[in-house]
Design an enzyme around this catalytic site. Structure first.
Site, PDB file in Angstrom:
ATOM      1  N   CYS A 198      -3.461   0.090  -3.375  1.00  0.00           N
ATOM      2  CA  CYS A 198      -4.190   0.356  -2.128  1.00  0.00           C
ATOM      3  C   CYS A 198      -3.531   1.530  -1.408  1.00  0.00           C
ATOM      4  O   CYS A 198      -2.384   1.890  -1.689  1.00  0.00           O
ATOM      5  CB  CYS A 198      -4.226  -0.884  -1.233  1.00  0.00           C
ATOM      6  SG  CYS A 198      -2.617  -1.556  -0.779  1.00  0.00           S
ATOM      7  N   CYS A 257       0.835  -1.206   0.000  1.00  0.00           N
ATOM      8  CA  CYS A 257       0.000   0.000   0.000  1.00  0.00           C
ATOM      9  C   CYS A 257       0.870   1.257   0.000  1.00  0.00           C
ATOM     10  O   CYS A 257       1.996   1.267   0.516  1.00  0.00           O
ATOM     11  CB  CYS A 257      -0.915   0.002   1.222  1.00  0.00           C
ATOM     12  SG  CYS A 257      -2.260  -1.211   1.121  1.00  0.00           S
TER      13      CYS A 257
END
Length: 305
Positions: A202, A121
């Site tokens: 993400c 992420c």
């Protein structure tokens, strides 16, 4: 009389044998002719097609395998379970002996599954018209990854491939451009890889665009504009940060308040994604200034008296 009859029979047999030999010769000639014609069609059919793009990279197998082994062994040993040989075989079977204008996503499905891996992420960096700058930045800052920094993108970056229905099944002379046919090996591959890269993103994602392009920094027809933004998952992506870079000393064709950037913001906000935009993100601009240290744009931090 018996002698005459025997002589007549021998003449008949001779004529009959001659006829059979002539018939066999005609049949043999027909077979040889058919073989030559068929071979000529195979050699002069798809193989004769001249496309506008460069052909398959020489020693493609060695290039793909070398990059794969380097990636999983030296750069990311945590991916050591990846089978580079299977990955190569999957890529080869996706295009070899196939019409280079008739490639489908199914051809690459196995490859995508074999080579995929998680993207941490907050590390995804998308780009459009900033190829060189984006990759110089990720090489100097390991906190970000472009598609070309993933295993799939690393193996395929700057190489080309396409098939040919006739032997040896690979065209080393030329491959079709997207303008010649949409479903060519390169276009289908990068569309699928880009979709997968966007789906894996993400946290906060970054987008590096070129504000010196006269036609506008954001283009709906680009891979980013037509595929990647529509495959960002709002449930996984918390925000999109746009870095609008301008060439050092180049034109300032568009700023963060420009028309195409507003269009991009609207698309992202409609998809429930938070958006910010920054003109000439300083860490990236400093990298540009490595090649232009004396330019006024690169002296913003110089003390004046």
């Amino acid at each position: 009389m018996p002698l005459q009859r025997g002589s007549a029979r021998r003449r008949q047999r001779t004529v009959l044998l001659a006829g059979v030999l002539v018939l066999l010769a005609v049949l043999l000639l027909a077979v040889v002719l058919a073989s030559v014609l068929t071979h000529g069609k195979q050699e002069g059919g798809p193989k004769m097609m001249k496309w506008k793009d460069r052909g398959t990279t020489k020693n493609l197998q060695e290039v793909i395998l070398g990059r794969c082994y380097n990636y999983v062994a030296a750069r990311y040993p945590e991916l050591g379970d990846k089978d580079c040989l299977k990955i190569w075989e999957s890529l080869k079977h996706a295009f070899i002996y196939k019409n280079p204008c008739n490639i489908t996503s199914e051809d690459y499905q196995s490859l995508m599954e074999l080579a995929s891996h998680p993207i941490p992420c907050n590390k995804s960096l998308f780009w459009s018209k900033t190829n060189d700058l984006a990759h110089r930045y990720t090489k100097s800052n390991q906190n970000f990854l472009t598609l070309e920094d993933t295993l799939l993108g690393h193996m395929a970056d700057m190489v080309s491939w396409c098939g040919d229905p006739s032997a040896p099944g690979i065209n080393y002379e030329s491959c079709p451009k997207r303008s010649e046919c949409e479903s060519n090996p390169s276009s289908v591959f990068w569309k699928m890889a880009s979709k997968m890269f966007a789906e894996a993103a993400c946290g906060v994602v970054q987008v590096m665009l070129n504000g010196s392009v006269e036609a506008g920094a954001f283009r709906s027809s680009s891979i980013f504009g037509s595929i990647e933004i529509f495959n960002l998952n709002p449930d996984k992506v918390s925000a999109v940060h746009i870095w609008l870079m301008h060439d050092i000393g180049g034109p300032q064709s568009e700023s963060c308040s420009g028309h195409s950037i507003k269009k991009l913001k609207n698309i992202l906000e409609e998809r429930k994604l938070k958006v910010t935009c920054e003109d000439d993100y300083r860490p990236v601009q400093l990298l540009q200034c490595v090649h232009n240290p004396d330019h006024p744009d690169c002296r913003l931090c110089t003390n004046t008296t």
